[in-house]
Scaffold this motif. Sequence first.
Motif, PDB file in Angstrom:
ATOM      1  N   GLY A 189       0.826  -1.196   0.000  1.00 48.97           N
ATOM      2  CA  GLY A 189       0.000   0.000   0.000  1.00 48.97           C
ATOM      3  C   GLY A 189       0.861   1.246   0.000  1.00 48.97           C
ATOM      4  N   LYS A 190       0.380   2.295  -0.647  1.00 51.77           N
ATOM      5  CA  LYS A 190       1.093   3.578  -0.714  1.00 51.77           C
ATOM      6  C   LYS A 190       0.145   4.689  -0.279  1.00 51.77           C
ATOM      7  CE  LYS A 190       3.202   6.865  -3.969  1.00 51.77           C
ATOM      8  NZ  LYS A 190       4.338   7.176  -3.093  1.00 51.77           N
ATOM      9  N   HIS A 191       0.607   5.533   0.636  1.00 50.20           N
ATOM     10  CA  HIS A 191      -0.184   6.675   1.078  1.00 50.20           C
ATOM     11  C   HIS A 191      -0.015   7.825   0.094  1.00 50.20           C
ATOM     12  CE1 HIS A 191      -1.581   5.378   5.110  1.00 50.20           C
ATOM     13  NE2 HIS A 191      -0.516   4.591   5.048  1.00 50.20           N
ATOM     14  N   SER A 220      -4.296  11.278   4.105  1.00 55.46           N
ATOM     15  CA  SER A 220      -4.014  10.525   2.887  1.00 55.46           C
ATOM     16  C   SER A 220      -5.135   9.557   2.536  1.00 55.46           C
ATOM     17  CB  SER A 220      -2.705   9.729   3.044  1.00 55.46           C
ATOM     18  OG  SER A 220      -2.841   8.750   4.066  1.00 55.46           O
ATOM     19  N   ILE A 221      -5.124   9.158   1.268  1.00 53.11           N
ATOM     20  CA  ILE A 221      -5.847   7.974   0.830  1.00 53.11           C
ATOM     21  C   ILE A 221      -4.797   6.923   0.481  1.00 53.11           C
ATOM     22  CG2 ILE A 221      -7.894   9.167  -0.021  1.00 53.11           C
ATOM     23  CD1 ILE A 221      -6.737   8.948  -2.855  1.00 53.11           C
ATOM     24  N   VAL A 222      -5.205   5.668   0.408  1.00 58.95           N
ATOM     25  CA  VAL A 222      -4.256   4.578   0.208  1.00 58.95           C
ATOM     26  C   VAL A 222      -4.462   3.942  -1.168  1.00 58.95           C
ATOM     27  CG1 VAL A 222      -3.416   2.354   1.060  1.00 58.95           C
ATOM     28  CG2 VAL A 222      -4.140   4.119   2.680  1.00 58.95           C
ATOM     29  N   LEU A 223      -3.350   3.778  -1.865  1.00 63.17           N
ATOM     30  CA  LEU A 223      -3.315   3.003  -3.104  1.00 63.17           C
ATOM     31  C   LEU A 223      -2.813   1.608  -2.759  1.00 63.17           C
ATOM     32  CD1 LEU A 223      -3.040   2.313  -6.150  1.00 63.17           C
ATOM     33  CD2 LEU A 223      -0.851   3.559  -6.125  1.00 63.17           C
ATOM     34  N   LEU A 224      -3.690   0.608  -2.869  1.00 62.17           N
ATOM     35  CA  LEU A 224      -3.295  -0.788  -2.694  1.00 62.17           C
ATOM     36  C   LEU A 224      -3.066  -1.374  -4.076  1.00 62.17           C
ATOM     37  CD1 LEU A 224      -3.075  -3.235  -0.610  1.00 62.17           C
ATOM     38  CD2 LEU A 224      -5.385  -3.821  -1.391  1.00 62.17           C
ATOM     39  N   ALA A 225      -1.899  -1.995  -4.284  1.00 62.56           N
ATOM     40  CA  ALA A 225      -1.548  -2.443  -5.631  1.00 62.56           C
ATOM     41  C   ALA A 225      -0.989  -3.851  -5.642  1.00 62.56           C
ATOM     42  CB  ALA A 225      -0.526  -1.486  -6.252  1.00 62.56           C
ATOM     43  N   VAL A 226      -1.323  -4.578  -6.698  1.00 62.83           N
ATOM     44  CA  VAL A 226      -0.693  -5.853  -7.029  1.00 62.83           C
ATOM     45  C   VAL A 226       0.167  -5.605  -8.254  1.00 62.83           C
ATOM     46  CG1 VAL A 226      -1.053  -8.253  -7.705  1.00 62.83           C
ATOM     47  CG2 VAL A 226      -2.665  -7.147  -6.136  1.00 62.83           C
ATOM     48  N   GLY A 273      -6.641   6.839   5.146  1.00 62.56           N
ATOM     49  CA  GLY A 273      -5.249   6.804   5.585  1.00 62.56           C
ATOM     50  C   GLY A 273      -5.049   6.176   6.953  1.00 62.56           C
ATOM     51  N   ARG A 274      -6.047   6.241   7.815  1.00 59.44           N
ATOM     52  CA  ARG A 274      -5.893   5.702   9.160  1.00 59.44           C
ATOM     53  C   ARG A 274      -5.938   4.178   9.189  1.00 59.44           C
ATOM     54  NH1 ARG A 274     -10.914   6.997  12.985  1.00 59.44           N
ATOM     55  NH2 ARG A 274      -9.688   5.572  14.281  1.00 59.44           N
ATOM     56  N   THR A 275      -6.417   3.538   8.107  1.00 63.69           N
ATOM     57  CA  THR A 275      -6.590   2.089   8.065  1.00 63.69           C
ATOM     58  C   THR A 275      -5.265   1.409   7.748  1.00 63.69           C
ATOM     59  OG1 THR A 275      -8.817   2.481   7.198  1.00 63.69           O
ATOM     60  CG2 THR A 275      -7.990   0.227   7.099  1.00 63.69           C
ATOM     61  N   SER A 276      -4.985   0.301   8.407  1.00 59.45           N
ATOM     62  CA  SER A 276      -3.752  -0.450   8.158  1.00 59.45           C
ATOM     63  C   SER A 276      -3.789  -1.104   6.785  1.00 59.45           C
ATOM     64  CB  SER A 276      -3.576  -1.537   9.227  1.00 59.45           C
ATOM     65  OG  SER A 276      -4.582  -2.528   9.077  1.00 59.45           O
ATOM     66  N   SER A 278     -13.883  15.746   7.755  1.00 62.64           N
ATOM     67  CA  SER A 278     -13.547  14.319   7.632  1.00 62.64           C
ATOM     68  C   SER A 278     -13.098  13.699   8.943  1.00 62.64           C
ATOM     69  CB  SER A 278     -12.445  14.126   6.581  1.00 62.64           C
ATOM     70  OG  SER A 278     -11.255  14.786   6.979  1.00 62.64           O
ATOM     71  N   GLY A 279     -12.944  14.524   9.985  1.00 57.02           N
ATOM     72  CA  GLY A 279     -12.484  13.983  11.254  1.00 57.02           C
ATOM     73  C   GLY A 279     -11.093  13.388  11.128  1.00 57.02           C
ATOM     74  N   SER A 280     -10.919  12.192  11.702  1.00 58.94           N
ATOM     75  CA  SER A 280      -9.604  11.544  11.692  1.00 58.94           C
ATOM     76  C   SER A 280      -9.519  10.401  10.685  1.00 58.94           C
ATOM     77  CB  SER A 280      -9.283  11.008  13.090  1.00 58.94           C
ATOM     78  OG  SER A 280     -10.239  10.022  13.471  1.00 58.94           O
ATOM     79  N   GLN A 281     -10.542  10.250   9.820  1.00 59.84           N
ATOM     80  CA  GLN A 281     -10.561   9.107   8.903  1.00 59.84           C
ATOM     81  C   GLN A 281      -9.348   9.077   7.989  1.00 59.84           C
ATOM     82  OE1 GLN A 281     -14.461   9.730   7.104  1.00 59.84           O
ATOM     83  NE2 GLN A 281     -15.214   7.868   8.078  1.00 59.84           N
ATOM     84  N   PHE A 282      -8.925  10.227   7.490  1.00 60.05           N
ATOM     85  CA  PHE A 282      -7.826  10.285   6.533  1.00 60.05           C
ATOM     86  C   PHE A 282      -6.474  10.499   7.217  1.00 60.05           C
ATOM     87  CE2 PHE A 282     -11.579  11.459   4.110  1.00 60.05           C
ATOM     88  CZ  PHE A 282     -11.424  10.745   2.935  1.00 60.05           C
ATOM     89  N   PHE A 283      -6.471  10.682   8.530  1.00 59.64           N
ATOM     90  CA  PHE A 283      -5.241  10.984   9.261  1.00 59.64           C
ATOM     91  C   PHE A 283      -4.458   9.697   9.504  1.00 59.64           C
ATOM     92  CE2 PHE A 283      -2.726  12.211  13.029  1.00 59.64           C
ATOM     93  CZ  PHE A 283      -2.158  13.383  12.540  1.00 59.64           C
ATOM     94  N   ASN A 284      -3.213   9.626   9.004  1.00 56.14           N
ATOM     95  CA  ASN A 284      -2.450   8.382   9.070  1.00 56.14           C
ATOM     96  C   ASN A 284      -1.369   8.436  10.145  1.00 56.14           C
ATOM     97  OD1 ASN A 284       0.025   9.525   7.908  1.00 56.14           O
ATOM     98  ND2 ASN A 284      -1.065   9.541   5.956  1.00 56.14           N
ATOM     99  N   TYR A 285      -0.668   7.319  10.308  1.00 54.58           N
ATOM    100  CA  TYR A 285       0.338   7.204  11.360  1.00 54.58           C
ATOM    101  C   TYR A 285       1.557   8.099  11.117  1.00 54.58           C
ATOM    102  CZ  TYR A 285       3.082   4.266   8.173  1.00 54.58           C
ATOM    103  OH  TYR A 285       3.809   3.811   7.105  1.00 54.58           O
ATOM    104  N   LYS A 286       1.711   8.617   9.902  1.00 51.29           N
ATOM    105  CA  LYS A 286       2.825   9.519   9.602  1.00 51.29           C
ATOM    106  C   LYS A 286       2.497  10.967   9.957  1.00 51.29           C
ATOM    107  CE  LYS A 286       4.454   6.676   5.725  1.00 51.29           C
ATOM    108  NZ  LYS A 286       4.760   6.646   4.272  1.00 51.29           N
ATOM    109  N   GLY A 287       1.272  11.202  10.409  1.00 56.04           N
ATOM    110  CA  GLY A 287       0.878  12.551  10.781  1.00 56.04           C
ATOM    111  C   GLY A 287       0.376  13.400   9.638  1.00 56.04           C
ATOM    112  N   THR A 288       0.017  12.780   8.506  1.00 57.59           N
ATOM    113  CA  THR A 288      -0.531  13.505   7.371  1.00 57.59           C
ATOM    114  C   THR A 288      -1.911  12.937   7.044  1.00 57.59           C
ATOM    115  OG1 THR A 288       0.485  11.973   5.773  1.00 57.59           O
ATOM    116  CG2 THR A 288       1.772  13.917   6.417  1.00 57.59           C
TER     117      THR A 288
END
Length: 366
Positions: free
Chosen positions: A140-142, A163-169, A185-188, A151-161
């Motif tokens: 995954g890439k932030h 983000s949305i996540v790009l999951l790729a194969v 962004g907050r989702t693992s 949006s509250g904390s939904q997009f807030f990630n562990y890096k302190g920014t």
Amino acid sequence: MTSSADGHSWVSFTTCCRNFRLDDGRFQRYFRLTRAQFDDLLARVGARMSRQDTNYRRSIPAAERLSIFLATGDSFRTIANSFPVGASTVASIVSDGVTEIWDSLVEEFMAVPTTEDWRAIAQKFEERWNFPLCCGAIDGKHVVLKAPANSGSQFFNYKGTFSIVLLAVVDADYCFRIIDVGGYGRTSDGGILANSAFGQALRAGNLKLPSDRVLSVHAQRGPLPHVFVADEAFPLRADLMRPFPGRIVPRERRVFNYRLSRARLVVEDAFGMLSSQWRIYRRVMEVRPELAERCVKATCVLHNFLRRTAPTAAVREGLPSGVVLPLPGLGRVAANNPAREAIRIRETFTDYFSAEGSLSWQNTII
């Protein structure tokens, strides 16, 4: 300001392109693709990008609209001053262009793999990266955003920014085969996988992966399933291999971790190429999450287009002498409870990599 009826914007654009076409290097640095690739891309998407002239003004030609789209990454106002058109016109072209690019290219350059496609991918992983039965590397890439309103904390990630996540194969040629964009962004990474259409299809067995295969006729290990490789942020499954955790592990497990890392690096390299090619990944995207998702999808399919239409694809054929790759999974233990079958499959790969499937340099590297 938009293109005027007397066509001054189009004249300046035509002059600019004519000058660029006299210098291949300058053209490629500006547009990030060759002249031949630009013309090929324009032939594919031009019909969708074209607009009707009106009684009040001449429409912006498809070639200019495509050029404006390829300039995304700078602010809309900076792009507007470069062509010149209005900032609102740039915003409209980008918003429409990401959908037009995706719709024009996805069927040819990012179609869902068939069983034969998966088999070909696995063969290349074995030939180039020495990991048999591997159908792709997952990560995954932030993608950093300006904080969305309300949006509250939904997009807030562990890096302190935010983000949305790009999951790729990613396949053995650094091409994106399946992507899922828009996870909070907050989702693992493991949570993003579980919630994605790909993760659900993998869990349900609907990906049409090839049949199980025996790794070697010289050992009685039985057939193994085709798998994907990932880092320690993902769960261990029968069809998803992750590294052994811990800093002190037996030599055989260190070998497995190295071999998995070697195969998994293709997805990290693909993300690196994506960020290098498209400037939107180098700065905070100041657009709505919905448009950001479409921008990411468009750049991923364009990445595949550029790699498959390049005169010579830059493919890492092997590990250079003396290079030591870091082993993943050192010190992090994900909270998951892998099934017995998944553990057996990983141990079988581990035995194979230290026996008849060993590489001449692996013991030196680990």
